[in-house]
Scaffold this motif. Structure first.
Motif, PDB file in Angstrom:
ATOM      1  N   PRO A  49       0.802  -1.233   0.000  1.00  0.00           N
ATOM      2  CA  PRO A  49       0.000   0.000   0.000  1.00  0.00           C
ATOM      3  C   PRO A  49       0.831   1.277   0.000  1.00  0.00           C
ATOM      4  CG  PRO A  49      -0.964  -1.609   1.481  1.00  0.00           C
ATOM      5  CD  PRO A  49       0.368  -2.161   1.061  1.00  0.00           C
ATOM      6  N   GLN A  50       2.013   1.249   0.622  1.00  0.00           N
ATOM      7  CA  GLN A  50       2.818   2.464   0.691  1.00  0.00           C
ATOM      8  C   GLN A  50       3.395   2.862  -0.675  1.00  0.00           C
ATOM      9  OE1 GLN A  50       5.957   1.080   3.401  1.00  0.00           O
ATOM     10  NE2 GLN A  50       7.464   1.356   1.766  1.00  0.00           N
ATOM     11  N   TRP A  51       3.323   1.959  -1.652  1.00  0.00           N
ATOM     12  CA  TRP A  51       3.852   2.241  -2.978  1.00  0.00           C
ATOM     13  C   TRP A  51       2.778   2.728  -3.954  1.00  0.00           C
ATOM     14  CZ3 TRP A  51       8.804   2.925  -3.609  1.00  0.00           C
ATOM     15  CH2 TRP A  51       9.709   2.253  -2.778  1.00  0.00           C
ATOM     16  N   VAL A  52       1.548   2.880  -3.472  1.00  0.00           N
ATOM     17  CA  VAL A  52       0.487   3.433  -4.322  1.00  0.00           C
ATOM     18  C   VAL A  52       0.597   4.962  -4.303  1.00  0.00           C
ATOM     19  CG1 VAL A  52      -1.996   3.654  -4.680  1.00  0.00           C
ATOM     20  CG2 VAL A  52      -1.034   1.475  -3.887  1.00  0.00           C
ATOM     21  N   ARG A  53       0.687   5.552  -5.469  1.00  0.00           N
ATOM     22  CA  ARG A  53       0.810   7.008  -5.582  1.00  0.00           C
ATOM     23  C   ARG A  53      -0.362   7.554  -6.383  1.00  0.00           C
ATOM     24  NH1 ARG A  53       4.036   5.911  -2.306  1.00  0.00           N
ATOM     25  NH2 ARG A  53       6.145   6.735  -2.022  1.00  0.00           N
ATOM     26  N   LEU A  54      -1.029   8.563  -5.813  1.00  0.00           N
ATOM     27  CA  LEU A  54      -2.224   9.146  -6.416  1.00  0.00           C
ATOM     28  C   LEU A  54      -1.943  10.556  -6.931  1.00  0.00           C
ATOM     29  CD1 LEU A  54      -4.715   8.230  -3.541  1.00  0.00           C
ATOM     30  CD2 LEU A  54      -4.080   6.822  -5.507  1.00  0.00           C
ATOM     31  N   GLY A  55      -2.854  11.060  -7.773  1.00  0.00           N
ATOM     32  CA  GLY A  55      -2.821  12.468  -8.151  1.00  0.00           C
ATOM     33  C   GLY A  55      -1.981  12.814  -9.363  1.00  0.00           C
ATOM     34  N   ALA A  56      -1.592  11.826 -10.168  1.00  0.00           N
ATOM     35  CA  ALA A  56      -0.817  12.114 -11.388  1.00  0.00           C
ATOM     36  C   ALA A  56      -1.780  12.510 -12.501  1.00  0.00           C
ATOM     37  CB  ALA A  56       0.011  10.891 -11.767  1.00  0.00           C
ATOM     38  N   ASN A  57      -2.488  13.620 -12.290  1.00  0.00           N
ATOM     39  CA  ASN A  57      -3.558  14.005 -13.210  1.00  0.00           C
ATOM     40  C   ASN A  57      -3.197  15.146 -14.145  1.00  0.00           C
ATOM     41  OD1 ASN A  57      -3.637  16.024 -11.205  1.00  0.00           O
ATOM     42  ND2 ASN A  57      -5.280  14.957 -10.121  1.00  0.00           N
ATOM     43  N   THR A  58      -1.982  15.667 -14.049  1.00  0.00           N
ATOM     44  CA  THR A  58      -1.448  16.620 -15.023  1.00  0.00           C
ATOM     45  C   THR A  58       0.014  16.261 -15.252  1.00  0.00           C
ATOM     46  OG1 THR A  58      -0.668  18.220 -13.377  1.00  0.00           O
ATOM     47  CG2 THR A  58      -2.954  18.463 -14.139  1.00  0.00           C
ATOM     48  N   ALA A  59       0.581  16.803 -16.328  1.00  0.00           N
ATOM     49  CA  ALA A  59       1.990  16.532 -16.611  1.00  0.00           C
ATOM     50  C   ALA A  59       2.881  17.028 -15.472  1.00  0.00           C
ATOM     51  CB  ALA A  59       2.389  17.175 -17.935  1.00  0.00           C
ATOM     52  N   GLU A  60       2.566  18.205 -14.941  1.00  0.00           N
ATOM     53  CA  GLU A  60       3.397  18.764 -13.864  1.00  0.00           C
ATOM     54  C   GLU A  60       3.256  17.948 -12.583  1.00  0.00           C
ATOM     55  OE1 GLU A  60       6.150  20.615 -11.896  1.00  0.00           O
ATOM     56  OE2 GLU A  60       5.759  20.931 -14.040  1.00  0.00           O
ATOM     57  N   ALA A  61       2.025  17.536 -12.261  1.00  0.00           N
ATOM     58  CA  ALA A  61       1.824  16.722 -11.064  1.00  0.00           C
ATOM     59  C   ALA A  61       2.541  15.383 -11.201  1.00  0.00           C
ATOM     60  CB  ALA A  61       0.335  16.491 -10.827  1.00  0.00           C
ATOM     61  N   THR A  62       2.482  14.792 -12.380  1.00  0.00           N
ATOM     62  CA  THR A  62       3.168  13.522 -12.615  1.00  0.00           C
ATOM     63  C   THR A  62       4.672  13.705 -12.504  1.00  0.00           C
ATOM     64  OG1 THR A  62       1.401  12.848 -14.115  1.00  0.00           O
ATOM     65  CG2 THR A  62       3.439  11.610 -14.235  1.00  0.00           C
ATOM     66  N   ARG A  63       5.152  14.790 -13.033  1.00  0.00           N
ATOM     67  CA  ARG A  63       6.589  15.077 -12.972  1.00  0.00           C
ATOM     68  C   ARG A  63       7.072  15.142 -11.523  1.00  0.00           C
ATOM     69  NH1 ARG A  63      10.635  17.148 -16.004  1.00  0.00           N
ATOM     70  NH2 ARG A  63      12.229  18.345 -14.886  1.00  0.00           N
ATOM     71  N   GLN A  64       6.363  15.936 -10.703  1.00  0.00           N
ATOM     72  CA  GLN A  64       6.803  16.097  -9.322  1.00  0.00           C
ATOM     73  C   GLN A  64       6.681  14.796  -8.543  1.00  0.00           C
ATOM     74  OE1 GLN A  64       8.274  18.980  -8.072  1.00  0.00           O
ATOM     75  NE2 GLN A  64       8.832  17.404  -6.558  1.00  0.00           N
ATOM     76  N   LEU A  65       5.598  14.086  -8.767  1.00  0.00           N
ATOM     77  CA  LEU A  65       5.388  12.811  -8.090  1.00  0.00           C
ATOM     78  C   LEU A  65       6.498  11.819  -8.446  1.00  0.00           C
ATOM     79  CD1 LEU A  65       1.950  11.004  -7.873  1.00  0.00           C
ATOM     80  CD2 LEU A  65       4.011   9.743  -8.433  1.00  0.00           C
ATOM     81  N   THR A  66       6.864  11.784  -9.735  1.00  0.00           N
ATOM     82  CA  THR A  66       7.900  10.853 -10.188  1.00  0.00           C
ATOM     83  C   THR A  66       9.264  11.229  -9.631  1.00  0.00           C
ATOM     84  OG1 THR A  66       6.660  10.473 -12.236  1.00  0.00           O
ATOM     85  CG2 THR A  66       8.960   9.797 -12.216  1.00  0.00           C
ATOM     86  N   ILE A  67       9.569  12.512  -9.633  1.00  0.00           N
ATOM     87  CA  ILE A  67      10.842  12.959  -9.054  1.00  0.00           C
ATOM     88  C   ILE A  67      10.928  12.567  -7.585  1.00  0.00           C
ATOM     89  CG2 ILE A  67      12.161  14.998  -8.380  1.00  0.00           C
ATOM     90  CD1 ILE A  67      11.226  16.312 -11.008  1.00  0.00           C
ATOM     91  N   ASP A  68       9.824  12.769  -6.851  1.00  0.00           N
ATOM     92  CA  ASP A  68       9.804  12.390  -5.435  1.00  0.00           C
ATOM     93  C   ASP A  68      10.026  10.891  -5.268  1.00  0.00           C
ATOM     94  OD1 ASP A  68       9.320  15.018  -4.830  1.00  0.00           O
ATOM     95  OD2 ASP A  68       7.162  14.752  -4.491  1.00  0.00           O
ATOM     96  N   LEU A  69       9.375  10.107  -6.117  1.00  0.00           N
ATOM     97  CA  LEU A  69       9.521   8.650  -6.038  1.00  0.00           C
ATOM     98  C   LEU A  69      10.964   8.229  -6.292  1.00  0.00           C
ATOM     99  CD1 LEU A  69       6.554   6.826  -7.841  1.00  0.00           C
ATOM    100  CD2 LEU A  69       7.472   6.316  -5.562  1.00  0.00           C
ATOM    101  N   LEU A  70      11.545   8.742  -7.372  1.00  0.00           N
ATOM    102  CA  LEU A  70      12.881   8.301  -7.780  1.00  0.00           C
ATOM    103  C   LEU A  70      13.977   8.872  -6.896  1.00  0.00           C
ATOM    104  CD1 LEU A  70      12.457   8.480 -11.670  1.00  0.00           C
ATOM    105  CD2 LEU A  70      12.194   6.508 -10.140  1.00  0.00           C
ATOM    106  N   SER A  71      13.637   9.901  -6.106  1.00  0.00           N
ATOM    107  CA  SER A  71      14.619  10.487  -5.177  1.00  0.00           C
ATOM    108  C   SER A  71      14.528   9.872  -3.786  1.00  0.00           C
ATOM    109  CB  SER A  71      14.396  12.000  -5.085  1.00  0.00           C
ATOM    110  OG  SER A  71      14.513  12.612  -6.350  1.00  0.00           O
ATOM    111  N   ALA A  72      13.550   8.993  -3.586  1.00  0.00           N
ATOM    112  CA  ALA A  72      13.361   8.387  -2.262  1.00  0.00           C
ATOM    113  C   ALA A  72      14.492   7.423  -1.951  1.00  0.00           C
ATOM    114  CB  ALA A  72      12.023   7.654  -2.229  1.00  0.00           C
ATOM    115  N   THR A  73      14.614   7.107  -0.662  1.00  0.00           N
ATOM    116  CA  THR A  73      15.607   6.132  -0.223  1.00  0.00           C
ATOM    117  C   THR A  73      14.912   5.016   0.549  1.00  0.00           C
ATOM    118  OG1 THR A  73      17.246   7.909  -0.008  1.00  0.00           O
ATOM    119  CG2 THR A  73      17.754   5.805   1.055  1.00  0.00           C
ATOM    120  N   PRO A  74      14.802   3.827  -0.042  1.00  0.00           N
ATOM    121  CA  PRO A  74      15.256   3.484  -1.392  1.00  0.00           C
ATOM    122  C   PRO A  74      14.182   3.820  -2.416  1.00  0.00           C
ATOM    123  CG  PRO A  74      14.408   1.530  -0.315  1.00  0.00           C
ATOM    124  CD  PRO A  74      14.286   2.642   0.697  1.00  0.00           C
ATOM    125  N   PRO A  75      14.565   3.994  -3.672  1.00  0.00           N
ATOM    126  CA  PRO A  75      13.581   4.265  -4.721  1.00  0.00           C
ATOM    127  C   PRO A  75      12.941   2.969  -5.207  1.00  0.00           C
ATOM    128  CG  PRO A  75      15.757   4.210  -5.670  1.00  0.00           C
ATOM    129  CD  PRO A  75      15.939   4.005  -4.197  1.00  0.00           C
TER     130      PRO A  75
END
Length: 358
Positions: free
Chosen positions: A233-259
């Motif tokens: 459940p902790q890996w479910v990410r919501l709100g990727a409903n615009t290009a900018e929102a998806t961009r920020q969400l993805t950056i946050d995901l890939l910058s996490a430790t661990p990604p």
């Protein structure tokens, strides 16, 4: 020389009748496709109508016959290739059956959807095909029944509505994709969707109000549970409903430790943003990040690496929805039908097999 002004009034049934040398009632029968006339009279009226460029008054005809010859369609986002392909399927079937299609988009906003349905009914569409934004807000869809308009739900069924629906087998598809990644050694798998909640966080499946999204998340979580993973459940990410929102969400995901080592995108618009951002960040795919997406968009087969996809029968969903609605308009009175079409997993080159660090 005096300039002759073009005629600015529409040709009427009376004009056609006068030109054909018949009564107005006879011309109306020919032009309306009802009643009986001789072949000679029918040919004369049709020739006059063609010569005068007669075009029927659709509003007047709908008030007389109770039919407008139009189908109203409401989808979430016409810019999404998924809905574009589905609408093409609807339009092709509708046109072959003599119907025009009036299209509206909701932007996945139930208030906009409600207004669109109201407008389409006011325009006297014969029936509706709707991809509902939320399961919890259905009163406006129930009202269409009281207005005498048959309804078919596209891509998203609602159990509390006794109407026809056509969907893809979303839960099975999501389970299959997640199991594929698990079998390849992935244990940190993110599922990214445009669907959202008031907190923008996933807490409980009951908060997911879009049926197809809920089924995909359920399949994702179930496959993880079968593999003994309690943290899915902790890996479910919501709100990727615009290009900018998806961009920020993805950056946050890939910058996490661990990604995450893999991302499942709920549609191709999300997937292409993930793909671009991974490139910008210098993340090698699939070695450092695997990617799978729902919907076999054209671009997914020509990237490096080409992207593994869930091929949904999108055009066929539209075709089926239109056929079901036209059958209702033709008098079919059977109990509501729930048609579920299978998906297909197309493996390409975007999934790595992990041997260590699981």
């Amino acid at each position: 020389m005096k300039e002759i002004q073009p005629k600015n009034t529409a040709t009427t049934v009376a004009d056609v009748a006068r030109s054909a040398g018949v009564s107005k009632a006879t011309a109306a029968r020919v032009l309306g496709g009802y009643g009986t006339v001789s072949d000679k009279v029918r040919d004369a009226v049709k020739l006059a109508a063609k010569t005068l460029d007669y075009r029927p008054n659709e509003l007047a005809r709908s008030m007389t016959t109770g039919r407008s010859g139009t189908i109203g369609v409401v989808v979430g986002d016409i810019e999404n290739p998924f809905f574009g392909s589905a609408v093409r399927g609807i339009s092709d079937v509708a046109r072959a059956a003599g119907f025009n299609v009036v299209l509206a988009t909701s932007g996945e906003d139930v208030d906009v959807e409600r207004a669109a349905v109201k407008t389409l009914v006011a325009k006297r569409v014969d029936g509706l095909i709707v991809s509902p934004a939320q399961e919890s807000e259905t009163e406006h869809l129930k009202e269409r029944g009281r207005a005498g308009r048959p309804l078919v739900l596209l891509d998203r069924a609602i159990a509390t509505l006794a109407v026809d629906s056509v969907t893809a087998d979303d839960r099975a598809a999501s389970e299959a994709v997640t199991r594929l990644l698990l079998d390849r050694g992935h244990r940190r798998i993110a599922y990214v969707t445009a669907c959202d909640t008031p907190t923008h966080l996933y807490n409980d499946i009951g908060e997911i109000l879009t049926g197809s999204v809920r089924e995909r998340i359920e399949g994702f979580l179930h496959a993880g549970e079968e593999a003994g993973l309690a943290n899915m459940p902790q890996w479910v990410r919501l709100g990727a409903n615009t290009a900018e929102a998806t961009r920020q969400l993805t950056i946050d995901l890939l910058s996490a430790t661990p990604p995450p080592t893999a991302i499942i995108a709920s549609d191709s618009l999300i997937a292409i943003e993930v793909f671009k951002i991974a490139r910008e960040l210098g993340i090698i795919m699939p070695e450092a990040l695997s990617l799978v997406t729902f919907h076999d968009a054209a671009w997914t087969a020509v990237t490096t690496p080409p992207v593994t996809v869930v091929r949904q029968p999108v055009y066929e969903l539209g075709e089926a929805a239109a056929r079901m609605l036209i059958e209702r308009l033709s008098g079919l009175d059977n109990p509501p039908r729930q048609v579920v079409l299978p998906t297909r997993l197309i493996e390409r080159g975007s999934i790595a097999t992990l041997f260590t660090g699981l």
